[in-house]
Design a protein around this motif. Structure first.
Motif, PDB file in Angstrom:
ATOM      1  N   SER A 101       3.703  -7.355 -10.322  1.00 24.24           N
ATOM      2  CA  SER A 101       4.367  -6.229 -10.536  1.00 24.24           C
ATOM      3  C   SER A 101       4.041  -5.365  -9.494  1.00 24.24           C
ATOM      4  CB  SER A 101       4.188  -5.488 -11.956  1.00 24.24           C
ATOM      5  OG  SER A 101       2.746  -5.256 -12.055  1.00 24.24           O
ATOM      6  N   SER A 102       2.885  -5.389  -8.901  1.00 24.04           N
ATOM      7  CA  SER A 102       2.558  -4.582  -7.787  1.00 24.04           C
ATOM      8  C   SER A 102       1.322  -5.389  -6.911  1.00 24.04           C
ATOM      9  CB  SER A 102       2.171  -3.085  -8.040  1.00 24.04           C
ATOM     10  OG  SER A 102       1.026  -2.888  -8.675  1.00 24.04           O
ATOM     11  N   PHE A 103       1.227  -4.805  -5.643  1.00 26.52           N
ATOM     12  CA  PHE A 103       0.242  -5.433  -4.862  1.00 26.52           C
ATOM     13  C   PHE A 103      -0.353  -4.286  -3.837  1.00 26.52           C
ATOM     14  CE2 PHE A 103      -2.532  -8.308  -3.278  1.00 26.52           C
ATOM     15  CZ  PHE A 103      -2.693  -8.264  -1.871  1.00 26.52           C
ATOM     16  N   THR A 104      -1.564  -3.941  -3.744  1.00 21.99           N
ATOM     17  CA  THR A 104      -1.826  -2.848  -2.881  1.00 21.99           C
ATOM     18  C   THR A 104      -3.043  -3.641  -2.001  1.00 21.99           C
ATOM     19  OG1 THR A 104      -1.188  -0.962  -4.349  1.00 21.99           O
ATOM     20  CG2 THR A 104      -2.685  -0.630  -2.588  1.00 21.99           C
ATOM     21  N   MET A 105      -2.936  -3.415  -0.900  1.00 22.57           N
ATOM     22  CA  MET A 105      -4.311  -3.570   0.135  1.00 22.57           C
ATOM     23  C   MET A 105      -4.982  -2.316   0.374  1.00 22.57           C
ATOM     24  SD  MET A 105      -3.282  -6.285   3.047  1.00 22.57           S
ATOM     25  CE  MET A 105      -2.429  -7.907   2.924  1.00 22.57           C
ATOM     26  N   GLY A 156      -7.676  -6.640  -2.189  1.00 19.46           N
ATOM     27  CA  GLY A 156      -6.251  -6.544  -2.831  1.00 19.46           C
ATOM     28  C   GLY A 156      -6.229  -6.520  -4.320  1.00 19.46           C
ATOM     29  N   ILE A 157      -5.271  -5.360  -4.615  1.00 16.28           N
ATOM     30  CA  ILE A 157      -5.326  -4.868  -6.258  1.00 16.28           C
ATOM     31  C   ILE A 157      -3.808  -5.671  -6.615  1.00 16.28           C
ATOM     32  CG2 ILE A 157      -5.144  -3.112  -7.424  1.00 16.28           C
ATOM     33  CD1 ILE A 157      -6.226  -1.405  -4.997  1.00 16.28           C
ATOM     34  N   MET A 158      -4.266  -6.630  -7.663  1.00 24.28           N
ATOM     35  CA  MET A 158      -2.824  -7.157  -8.195  1.00 24.28           C
ATOM     36  C   MET A 158      -2.795  -6.628  -9.449  1.00 24.28           C
ATOM     37  SD  MET A 158      -4.398 -10.957  -6.650  1.00 24.28           S
ATOM     38  CE  MET A 158      -6.118  -9.870  -6.917  1.00 24.28           C
ATOM     39  N   LYS A 159      -1.636  -6.364  -9.551  1.00 29.88           N
ATOM     40  CA  LYS A 159      -1.177  -6.124 -11.184  1.00 29.88           C
ATOM     41  C   LYS A 159       0.051  -7.196 -11.563  1.00 29.88           C
ATOM     42  CE  LYS A 159      -2.602  -1.251 -11.319  1.00 29.88           C
ATOM     43  NZ  LYS A 159      -2.219   0.040 -11.827  1.00 29.88           N
ATOM     44  N   SER A 160       0.040  -7.585 -12.902  1.00 26.50           N
ATOM     45  CA  SER A 160       0.980  -8.681 -13.123  1.00 26.50           C
ATOM     46  C   SER A 160       1.422  -8.191 -14.506  1.00 26.50           C
ATOM     47  CB  SER A 160       0.461  -9.947 -13.210  1.00 26.50           C
ATOM     48  OG  SER A 160       1.160 -10.840 -13.552  1.00 26.50           O
ATOM     49  N   ASP A 161       2.429  -8.862 -15.056  1.00 27.33           N
ATOM     50  CA  ASP A 161       2.878  -8.752 -16.472  1.00 27.33           C
ATOM     51  C   ASP A 161       2.018  -9.580 -17.261  1.00 27.33           C
ATOM     52  OD1 ASP A 161       6.390  -8.137 -15.494  1.00 27.33           O
ATOM     53  OD2 ASP A 161       4.558  -6.656 -15.841  1.00 27.33           O
TER      54      ASP A 161
END
Length: 184
Positions: A101-105, A156-161
């Protein structure tokens, strides 16, 4: 015909350089103070947070994850996936590839490198702090990974459903390394 006084010319250039240095210094101090306030806010939140009980998480039902799609990516070369020229163009591809749903470096000190989110600054500060403490977020749908790059660590910051399986985190780490090497 008039001549330019060399001392006046030198004085003008030195004054301009001083003004630029002061502006850079002010920007750096503001960034430092903002980051410091975020870390203080995080420390207050940690002190008041309810401790996580691993047994309760183990009892909770886990949503099924379509692992077949992810493990097909193991065979793919990142060069075939990330065709764009910049990190900003490749992050949405990474996000779509792994159904995030989002990815941040971010850097290890909480500064945003790039993100698919509009305002990722708070996430970058909060999760880089957790990563530096060798902790994962309590939410199983948010995962952190670190990639060594040029003497530092890119987080890496990964957000998922859904909860991401462990093997996918390694694939994402591989892809982050490729994107960084390709673009920086």
């Amino acid at each position: 015909m008039s001549t330019i006084d060399p001392f006046l010319y030198l004085y003008t250039i030195l004054t301009l350089m001083a003004v630029i240095l002061v502006a850079v210094l002010i920007t750096n101090v503001n960034t430092f103070l903002y980051t410091k306030r975020l870390f203080e806010k995080l420390e207050k939140m940690e002190k008041t947070a309810i401790p996580n009980i691993p047994e309760e998480r183990a009892k909770a039902p886990v949503a099924p994850v379509k692992e077949d799609r992810f493990f097909k990516l193991k065979e793919k070369n990142p060069e075939d996936i990330y065709l764009h020229g910049t990190i900003e163009e490749n992050l949405p591809v990474l996000s779509d590839t792994y159904s995030l749903s989002s990815f941040t470096m971010a850097t290890s000190d909480g500064l945003v490198i790039s993100s698919t989110k509009t305002h990722p600054e708070e996430d970058a500060a909060k999760y880089s702090h957790l990563y530096n403490m060798n902790r994962q977020p309590d939410d199983p749908k948010t995962r952190l990974t670190g990639v060594s790059f040029r003497g530092g660590t890119v987080i890496g910051i990964m957000k998922s459903d859904t909860e991401l399986p462990e093997g996918v985190l390694e694939l994402i780490k591989r892809d982050i390394s490729f994107i960084l090497r390709k673009n920086l």
